[in-house]
Design a protein around this motif. Structure first.
Motif, short mmCIF file in Angstrom:
data_model
loop_
_atom_site.label_atom_id
_atom_site.label_comp_id
_atom_site.label_asym_id
_atom_site.label_seq_id
_atom_site.Cartn_x
_atom_site.Cartn_y
_atom_site.Cartn_z
N PRO A 25 0.58 -1.18 -0.36
CA PRO A 25 0.10 -0.18 -0.44
C PRO A 25 1.07 0.74 -0.07
O PRO A 25 0.60 2.62 -0.32
N ALA A 26 1.57 1.62 1.04
CA ALA A 26 3.19 2.66 1.31
C ALA A 26 3.03 2.84 -0.25
O ALA A 26 3.46 3.96 -0.84
N SER A 27 3.91 1.82 -1.10
CA SER A 27 4.50 2.07 -2.69
C SER A 27 3.92 2.40 -4.22
O SER A 27 3.84 3.12 -4.80
N GLN A 28 2.25 1.77 -3.65
CA GLN A 28 1.46 2.13 -4.59
C GLN A 28 0.84 3.42 -4.42
O GLN A 28 0.81 4.33 -5.63
N LYS A 29 0.71 4.26 -3.14
CA LYS A 29 0.23 5.53 -3.09
C LYS A 29 1.76 6.46 -3.54
O LYS A 29 1.80 7.69 -3.94
N ARG A 30 2.77 5.64 -3.18
CA ARG A 30 3.80 6.82 -3.35
C ARG A 30 4.09 6.90 -5.52
O ARG A 30 3.89 7.80 -5.92
N TYR A 31 4.09 5.69 -5.77
CA TYR A 31 4.01 5.84 -7.06
C TYR A 31 2.39 6.37 -7.23
O TYR A 31 2.18 6.76 -9.02
N LEU A 32 1.30 6.34 -7.61
CA LEU A 32 0.91 7.47 -7.70
C LEU A 32 0.42 8.56 -7.59
O LEU A 32 -0.04 9.53 -8.43
N ASP A 33 1.53 9.15 -6.49
CA ASP A 33 1.52 10.58 -6.14
C ASP A 33 1.84 10.99 -7.52
O ASP A 33 2.48 11.75 -7.99
N PHE A 34 3.33 10.64 -7.45
CA PHE A 34 4.55 10.56 -8.58
C PHE A 34 3.81 10.66 -9.51
O PHE A 34 3.78 11.52 -10.79
N LYS A 60 -6.73 2.20 1.28
CA LYS A 60 -6.48 4.09 1.92
C LYS A 60 -5.12 3.33 2.25
O LYS A 60 -4.76 2.71 3.51
N TYR A 61 -3.81 4.12 2.78
CA TYR A 61 -2.61 4.05 3.17
C TYR A 61 -2.36 4.35 4.52
O TYR A 61 -2.63 5.77 4.72
N GLU A 62 -2.58 3.49 6.00
CA GLU A 62 -2.32 4.06 7.17
C GLU A 62 -1.00 3.71 7.74
O GLU A 62 -0.65 2.55 7.37
N ARG A 63 -0.16 3.96 8.07
CA ARG A 63 1.02 4.03 8.37
C ARG A 63 1.31 2.53 9.76
O ARG A 63 0.44 3.43 10.12
N PRO A 64 1.88 1.77 9.62
CA PRO A 64 1.66 0.75 10.53
C PRO A 64 2.30 1.71 11.64
O PRO A 64 2.94 2.30 12.50
N GLN A 65 1.77 1.48 13.60
CA GLN A 65 1.76 2.41 14.24
C GLN A 65 3.30 1.09 14.93
O GLN A 65 3.07 0.01 15.25
N PRO A 66 4.05 2.58 15.08
CA PRO A 66 5.43 1.16 15.76
C PRO A 66 5.01 0.64 17.64
O PRO A 66 3.99 1.67 18.28
N LEU A 67 5.06 -0.27 17.96
CA LEU A 67 5.10 -0.73 19.06
C LEU A 67 6.81 -1.19 19.64
O LEU A 67 7.52 -1.71 18.91
N VAL A 68 6.68 -1.11 21.05
CA VAL A 68 7.61 -1.35 22.07
C VAL A 68 7.90 -2.82 22.15
O VAL A 68 6.99 -3.26 22.66
N PRO A 84 3.75 -8.39 17.11
CA PRO A 84 2.40 -7.79 17.14
C PRO A 84 2.22 -6.56 16.36
O PRO A 84 0.80 -5.94 16.08
N SER A 85 3.04 -6.30 15.52
CA SER A 85 3.06 -4.22 14.69
C SER A 85 4.02 -5.57 13.50
O SER A 85 5.36 -5.91 13.55
N PRO A 86 3.83 -4.56 12.82
CA PRO A 86 5.22 -4.65 11.01
C PRO A 86 5.64 -4.03 11.57
O PRO A 86 7.53 -3.62 11.63
N VAL A 87 6.16 -2.49 12.47
CA VAL A 87 7.09 -2.16 13.06
C VAL A 87 7.38 -2.52 14.12
O VAL A 87 6.14 -2.06 14.74
N MET A 88 8.72 -2.79 14.45
CA MET A 88 8.41 -2.86 16.42
C MET A 88 9.56 -2.21 17.32
O MET A 88 11.21 -2.21 16.26
N VAL A 89 9.89 -1.57 17.93
CA VAL A 89 10.85 -1.14 18.42
C VAL A 89 11.35 -1.15 20.08
O VAL A 89 11.12 -1.55 21.12
N TRP A 90 13.37 -1.84 20.03
CA TRP A 90 13.79 -2.20 20.62
C TRP A 90 13.36 -1.21 22.25
O TRP A 90 13.92 0.20 21.92
N THR A 91 13.40 -1.79 23.41
CA THR A 91 13.81 -0.74 24.22
C THR A 91 15.66 -0.72 24.92
O THR A 91 16.16 -1.05 23.48
N PRO A 92 15.91 1.09 25.41
CA PRO A 92 17.46 1.01 25.47
C PRO A 92 17.97 -0.39 26.32
O PRO A 92 19.27 -0.19 25.23
N GLU A 93 17.13 -1.15 26.52
CA GLU A 93 17.93 -2.31 26.81
C GLU A 93 18.06 -3.26 26.26
O GLU A 93 19.37 -4.05 26.22
N GLN A 94 17.12 -3.36 25.65
CA GLN A 94 16.99 -4.44 24.32
C GLN A 94 18.65 -3.99 23.28
O GLN A 94 19.68 -4.05 23.10
#
Length: 193
Positions: A25-34, A60-68, A84-94
């Motif tokens: 979906p993100a690439s489709q939106k980028r290509y269509l905008d271009f 409709k494209y919505e950016r995935p919600q980052p989770l820790v 849990p999400s396509p975008v996962m974020v490490w903790t400072p300890e990790q």
């Protein structure tokens, strides 16, 4: 930790062996905008009469919600294999555990730079020595390395005007970069003999 690292490297190698497609979906939106922008210019210059790209409807494209990566999410991922999400974020300890485990890896200094000074991956990999002032302790972000779906790599300008910036280096990062530069200069002198 080392076993997890080797497993992740093997999974990445397997994933890279498969053909990549930039059709999400993100690439489709980028290509269509271009395409819409290009055809709008063509209409303005009277090369065509209508911008048909404006009639294209994509999901409709919505950016995935980052989770820790909390302990609970890590445990659940290990049980099910589902992130849990396509975008996962490490903790400072990790992040610290990763850097400690990767200290002997050739890419360690780049990862350290990315963790502590936050350049994008392409900016960090495309940062030449000419854009580092180790006397003043700054890095000038003026370019980046970019890759396409076939893993072709080329040098490009930063993503935005604000991407061209000066990054102040902390003492530890400055010391690591200075030591790495000295090692590379010594290796270069050895090869030239």
């Amino acid at each position: 930790m080392r076993q997890t690292w080797h497993h992740a490297r093997a999974a990445l190698k397997e994933a890279r062996a498969k053909p990549r497609q930039n059709t999400g979906p993100a690439s489709q939106k980028r290509y269509l905008d271009f395409l819409t922008a290009a055809l709008t210019d063509a209409v303005t210059e009277k090369l065509i009469t209508q911008n048909w790209a404006k009639l294209v409807v994509i999901p409709k494209y919505e950016r995935p919600q980052p989770l820790v990566w909390t302990d609970e999410r890590v445990a659940r991922w290990r049980e099910t294999g589902k992130k849990p999400s396509p975008v996962m974020v490490w903790t400072p300890e990790q992040t610290g555990e990763f850097l400690d485990a990767a200290v002997d890896h050739p890419m360690y200094i780049m990862w350290h730079l990315m963790v502590y000074r936050a350049p994008r991956r392409g900016e960090a990999t495309g940062l030449p020595w000419t854009e580092l002032d180790l006397t003043k302790g700054v890095a000038y972000v003026s370019g980046q390395l970019v890759t396409d779906s076939n893993y072709n790599v080329w040098k490009d300008t930063p993503k935005s005007r604000s991407g061209r910036r000066t990054v102040t280096l902390d003492h530890a990062t400055l010391a690591l970069l200075t030591a790495w530069r000295d090692i590379q200069e010594a290796q270069r002198a050895e090869w030239e003999k």
